[in-house]
Write a protein that holds these residues in place. Structure first.
Motif, short mmCIF file in Angstrom:
data_model
loop_
_atom_site.label_atom_id
_atom_site.label_comp_id
_atom_site.label_asym_id
_atom_site.label_seq_id
_atom_site.Cartn_x
_atom_site.Cartn_y
_atom_site.Cartn_z
N SER A 212 0.82 -1.20 0.00
CA SER A 212 0.00 0.00 0.00
C SER A 212 0.87 1.26 0.00
CB SER A 212 -0.91 -0.08 1.23
OG SER A 212 -1.59 1.08 1.41
N ALA A 213 1.98 1.25 0.77
CA ALA A 213 2.90 2.40 0.79
C ALA A 213 3.63 2.53 -0.54
CB ALA A 213 3.90 2.24 1.93
N LEU A 214 3.95 1.38 -1.13
CA LEU A 214 4.70 1.36 -2.37
C LEU A 214 3.88 1.88 -3.56
CD1 LEU A 214 7.56 0.28 -2.64
CD2 LEU A 214 6.63 -1.93 -3.29
N TYR A 215 2.59 1.53 -3.58
CA TYR A 215 1.74 1.88 -4.72
C TYR A 215 0.84 3.09 -4.46
CZ TYR A 215 3.16 -2.42 -7.02
OH TYR A 215 3.89 -3.40 -7.62
N ALA A 216 1.03 3.76 -3.31
CA ALA A 216 0.26 4.97 -3.05
C ALA A 216 0.62 6.03 -4.09
CB ALA A 216 0.57 5.48 -1.65
N ARG A 217 -0.23 7.03 -4.22
CA ARG A 217 -0.01 8.06 -5.25
C ARG A 217 1.36 8.72 -5.15
NH1 ARG A 217 -4.66 10.19 -7.83
NH2 ARG A 217 -6.48 8.96 -7.27
N ASN A 218 1.88 8.80 -3.90
CA ASN A 218 3.22 9.38 -3.74
C ASN A 218 4.26 8.31 -3.42
OD1 ASN A 218 2.23 8.76 -1.30
ND2 ASN A 218 2.64 10.73 -0.31
N TRP B 14 6.90 4.89 -4.05
CA TRP B 14 8.03 4.64 -4.95
C TRP B 14 7.60 4.14 -6.32
CZ3 TRP B 14 11.68 1.70 -1.03
CH2 TRP B 14 12.21 2.66 -0.14
N ILE B 15 6.62 3.26 -6.38
CA ILE B 15 6.14 2.77 -7.68
C ILE B 15 4.88 3.52 -8.09
CG2 ILE B 15 5.37 0.74 -8.98
CD1 ILE B 15 6.97 -1.02 -7.19
N GLY B 16 4.07 3.89 -7.11
CA GLY B 16 2.81 4.55 -7.40
C GLY B 16 2.97 5.88 -8.13
N GLN B 17 3.99 6.66 -7.72
CA GLN B 17 4.17 7.99 -8.32
C GLN B 17 4.56 7.94 -9.80
OE1 GLN B 17 6.81 10.58 -6.11
NE2 GLN B 17 5.50 12.32 -6.60
N PRO B 18 5.58 7.13 -10.17
CA PRO B 18 5.88 7.03 -11.61
C PRO B 18 4.69 6.53 -12.42
CG PRO B 18 7.57 5.92 -10.30
CD PRO B 18 6.54 6.40 -9.35
N LEU B 19 3.93 5.58 -11.86
CA LEU B 19 2.76 5.07 -12.58
C LEU B 19 1.70 6.15 -12.71
CD1 LEU B 19 2.31 1.43 -11.19
CD2 LEU B 19 3.10 2.13 -13.45
N GLN B 20 1.58 6.98 -11.66
CA GLN B 20 0.59 8.06 -11.67
C GLN B 20 0.85 9.03 -12.82
OE1 GLN B 20 -1.81 7.87 -9.04
NE2 GLN B 20 -2.86 9.11 -10.58
N THR B 21 2.15 9.34 -13.07
CA THR B 21 2.48 10.25 -14.17
C THR B 21 2.10 9.64 -15.51
OG1 THR B 21 4.72 9.41 -14.22
CG2 THR B 21 4.36 11.40 -12.93
N LEU B 22 2.03 8.29 -15.57
CA LEU B 22 1.58 7.63 -16.79
C LEU B 22 0.05 7.52 -16.83
CD1 LEU B 22 4.13 4.67 -16.90
CD2 LEU B 22 4.18 6.74 -18.29
N GLY B 23 -0.59 8.03 -15.77
CA GLY B 23 -2.05 7.99 -15.74
C GLY B 23 -2.61 6.69 -15.17
N ILE B 24 -1.75 5.90 -14.51
CA ILE B 24 -2.22 4.64 -13.94
C ILE B 24 -2.33 4.76 -12.42
CG2 ILE B 24 -1.79 2.15 -13.73
CD1 ILE B 24 0.04 2.47 -16.21
N ILE C 161 -6.59 -5.97 1.63
CA ILE C 161 -7.50 -4.94 2.14
C ILE C 161 -6.87 -3.57 2.31
CG2 ILE C 161 -9.17 -6.48 3.23
CD1 ILE C 161 -7.68 -5.69 5.90
N PHE C 162 -5.55 -3.51 2.54
CA PHE C 162 -4.93 -2.20 2.74
C PHE C 162 -4.79 -1.44 1.43
CE2 PHE C 162 -3.44 -4.85 6.24
CZ PHE C 162 -3.78 -4.05 7.32
N ILE C 163 -4.42 -2.14 0.37
CA ILE C 163 -4.17 -1.48 -0.92
C ILE C 163 -5.46 -1.29 -1.70
CG2 ILE C 163 -3.68 -3.60 -2.21
CD1 ILE C 163 -1.46 -2.16 -3.65
N ALA C 164 -6.50 -2.08 -1.38
CA ALA C 164 -7.70 -2.07 -2.21
C ALA C 164 -8.61 -0.87 -1.93
CB ALA C 164 -8.49 -3.36 -2.02
#
Lengths: 283, 269
Positions: free
Chosen positions: A125-131, A133-143, A225-228
């Motif tokens: 959940s921390a990794l894929y959050a909008r800010n 490590w992985i979430g932020q680069p994906l966010q710039t791609l619109g994912i 449940i945390f990431i969903a």
């Protein structure tokens, strides 16, 4: 005297043995199995009948329940597919190639078995959050991953990862290089060899690994449940809905969803046994 | 091709396995070691750690005893329905953790089979330690048995039969002949069983009742802190569990490398 009367009776359902402890070990096994597994599972299967077929049907045809079941099974299927592809690559690299740190990577593959699901859940959940490590680069791609069905898929991919790798590894070791070498001596290109020779031989164990990952993913709760974000009708999984029904004191509805999930798991288990028999005969 | 595949495999492992592990420790230490330490030594956290250890200390030995007993029955004797029994032993692995907790609520919960009977006698199973232990026992049920059955099947019965024909009793045959042969396999099964017992979340979540400082295990305490936006605390407790997972993996690899022949061939779950 006693021996002559007991032996023929016992012989009907077990072969005579010189070793002691049959009564004690089987007795304890059956008692413990019944107390911990069979009787509580019977309680689950009996419970929904108090609301009858119509009540059972009403629970399962509810839009929210249907969506949760669809999400649990759909996301598990996608995660199993991702793991089939990457699990094959990881197993192949681990068996065929040598590189520094290989043993460490090999040991690390089992991390999802060893890491508690709640820990995996908050970490993903921390990794894929909008800010993240992985979430932020994906966010710039619109994912967006967190709080969407995609987040569910990511969590289920994590926990299913070891199954395909661990099922394939011994098969790949046994396979050796002979048939591939034979194919290439006969003029096959590398791609042809892989498609016509290697993949068909691996197919049964690939399927077994994928089925194991799928079966585990369908019931998974902690890492999801945390990431969903658990939005009803969007990213709410079936196991969570069981907990919600329980909190509403609707035991019968919770049990009804549980029974459906159990029934599907049971079908999976049977399929798996068939797959494993198939793998054994193919080897 | 070779380098491309290796790079692909390693980046997949890096993104899906190493990053989640690293971020647990990074988030735990986000505000320095002191804050992480105080989150771990907080009374509620200490009670959660104690509960997790107690639960594992009860569930793991019981499941180990069951595993040994079941493997002895299945591998030393031939009887009708053996294959079916082995399938039933594996059954808890294909049940969702949430369903694993639910079944005990249906038996012991207030509206369960024994609900009113237990309430009249002032006995608590659900929302209390016995329920947490039972749910943990269910999810870790097959670990030891499924490690030992293939191993003892491979080893056969000759040594035990020789011991018995030379006049050894059943118990001394087990302790002096069988146990030395299966000790590494047993340890391996216990290790996996313990890892799951300490980390179980879904099943325990259903039966615990989430009373802080009382019925929260470590994973449940992590959830409570996380939902309270106390991220440092949540990740600090999580880092303890992550460390114990790393210890488990190290011991497991050690056993696999040094005693490969003495633990069974079937190592996937």
């Amino acid at each position: 005297m006693t021996i002559t009367t007991v032996a023929p009776l016992a012989a009907r359902w077990r072969n005579p043995s010189t070793l002691p402890g049959f009564g004690l070990s089987l007795g304890f096994t059956l008692f413990y199995l019944s107390a911990i597994v069979l009787i509580p599972l019977a309680a689950l299967i009996i419970r929904p009948w108090e609301i009858g077929w119509s009540g059972f049907w009403a629970v399962l045809s509810d839009a929210r329940v249907l969506h949760a079941l669809k999400l649990s099974f759909g996301a598990s299927l996608i995660a199993a597919a991702i793991n089939t592809v990457f699990g094959l690559i990881v197993a192949w690299v681990l068996v065929r190639y040598r590189f520094p740190g290989k043993r460490l990577v090999d040991a690390l593959v089992d991390l999802p078995f060893a890491l508690p699901t709640a820990v995996a859940g908050i970490a993903l959940s921390a990794l894929y959050a909008r800010n993240g490590w992985i979430g932020q680069p994906l966010q710039t791609l619109g994912i967006t991953v967190a709080y969407t069905p995609l987040g569910v898929v990511m969590a289920l991919t994590f926990i299913g990862l070891p199954f395909v790798v661990r099922t394939l590894q011994p098969i790949l070791v046994d396979l050796g290089m002979e048939s591939e070498e034979a194919a290439s001596t006969l003029g096959a290109t590398r791609l042809q060899t892989i498609r016509r020779v290697v993949l068909p031989m691996l197919a049964p164990s690939l399927l077994t690994g994928a089925a194991l990952a799928f079966a585990r993913a369908v019931g998974e709760y902690g890492s999801v449940i945390f990431i969903a974000g658990n939005l009803p009708g969007v990213s709410e999984i079936a196991p969570l809905l069981i907990i919600i029904k329980l909190n509403e004191n609707d035991y019968a509805a919770a049990a009804a969803i549980g029974v459906i999930m159990l029934a599907i798991s049971f079908v999976m288990l049977l399929t798996l046994n068939l797959l494993q028999t198939w793998t054994a005969t193919r080897r | 091709m070779r380098w491309a595949l290796t790079a692909l495999a390693l980046s997949f492992i890096g993104a899906f396995l190493i990053l989640p592990l690293v971020i647990v420790f990074k988030e735990a230490l986000a505000n320095g070691f002191g804050e992480a330490w105080s989150a771990i030594t907080d009374p509620d956290a200490r009670s959660a750690i104690r509960l997790t250890l107690i639960t594992a200390a009860i569930a793991v030995p019981l499941n180990a005893a069951f595993g040994v007993s079941a493997s002895w029955a299945v591998t030393k004797f031939d009887f009708w329905g053996k294959g079916f029994l082995v399938t039933l032993i594996d059954l808890p692995f294909s049940v969702s953790p949430v369903v694993s907790g639910l079944i005990y609520v249906l038996v012991f919960g207030l509206q369960g089979w024994l609900g009113t009977w237990l309430r009249d006698r002032d006995l608590r199973i659900i929302f209390s330690l016995p329920g947490i232990v039972l749910a943990t026992m269910f999810v870790t049920f097959p670990f030891v048995a499924r490690e030992l059955i293939p191993l003892m099947m491979d080893q056969g019965r000759d040594e035990e039969e020789a011991a018995v024909s030379l006049g050894a009793s059943g118990w001394s045959t087990f302790l002096r002949v069988t146990l030395p042969n299966i000790k590494w396999g047993l340890l391996y099964g216990v290790l996996l069983c313990n890892a799951r017992a300490m980390g179980e979340f879904g099943a325990v979540s259903v039966v615990s009742g989430h009373i802080r400082g009382l019925t929260d295990t470590m994973p449940l305490h992590i959830e409570a802190l996380y939902n309270d936006y106390q991220y440092v605390g949540a990740f600090a407790v999580a880092s303890l569990l992550a460390l114990s997972a790393l210890v488990t993996l190290t011991l497991k690899s050690f056993l696999e490398w040094h005693y490969a022949d003495e633990i069974s061939a079937a190592h996937h779950h």
